[in-house]
Scaffold this active site. Sequence first.
Site, PDB file in Angstrom:
ATOM      1  N   ASP A  24      65.493  28.416 -32.085  1.00  9.99           N
ATOM      2  CA  ASP A  24      66.190  29.361 -32.995  1.00  9.99           C
ATOM      3  C   ASP A  24      65.945  30.465 -33.973  1.00  9.99           C
ATOM      4  O   ASP A  24      65.215  29.627 -35.167  1.00  9.99           O
ATOM      5  CB  ASP A  24      68.251  27.707 -32.916  1.00  9.99           C
ATOM      6  CG  ASP A  24      68.152  28.027 -32.173  1.00  9.99           C
ATOM      7  OD1 ASP A  24      68.646  28.450 -30.671  1.00  9.99           O
ATOM      8  OD2 ASP A  24      68.938  26.647 -32.339  1.00  9.99           O
ATOM      9  N   ASP A  76      70.904  31.303 -25.281  1.00 14.45           N
ATOM     10  CA  ASP A  76      72.378  30.862 -26.352  1.00 14.45           C
ATOM     11  C   ASP A  76      72.916  31.938 -26.073  1.00 14.45           C
ATOM     12  O   ASP A  76      74.063  31.588 -25.307  1.00 14.45           O
ATOM     13  CB  ASP A  76      72.320  30.449 -27.338  1.00 14.45           C
ATOM     14  CG  ASP A  76      71.525  29.178 -27.914  1.00 14.45           C
ATOM     15  OD1 ASP A  76      71.107  28.510 -26.895  1.00 14.45           O
ATOM     16  OD2 ASP A  76      71.088  29.018 -28.619  1.00 14.45           O
TER      17      ASP A  76
END
Length: 170
Positions: A119, A137
């Site tokens: 991330d 995401d």
Amino acid sequence: MKLKYLTLLVVSTLLIGIDQATKLYIDRTMDLHSSITVVENFFNITYMRNKGAAFSFLANFSYRLPFFILVSLIAVVVIVTFFRKLRPDQNFTAFALSLIFAGAVGNLIDRVRLGEVIDFLDVHWYEHHWPAFNVADSAICVGVFLLAIDMFIEERRQKNLKEHPPKQTG
């Protein structure tokens, strides 16, 4: 090739490619937990690793990796199953499902390759941070949002058809 399958192919190829390229770039150019300010007090590029799901959910679960791989594979199968049942006029639904599919596959690749997900998108308001996320995401969230809108529109369409059936000619 039917439009819905072309949509799945193009959207998935583009998004999975962008997702994996950005993660690879972050992994190769930044140190873990390092951060680059993009917009002061609002947005950073911050290299994180997430062993869990959203908000690090189940990050310490002992069978987390096989669990998340299995859940991702089930999601992919369910999406493909729904995809095959779409009517030819459901192009918006095909696009939304393609986004979700691409996001699921993008994060699945990370889990299989690394055992966790990279991330790096860090949105915050001063010291109040939203959990870091990635392109996959984002695709999932946008796809789910569009799918919810599409379901609302479809429900209204079905209700309208019941109240005002098409006239039979003949």
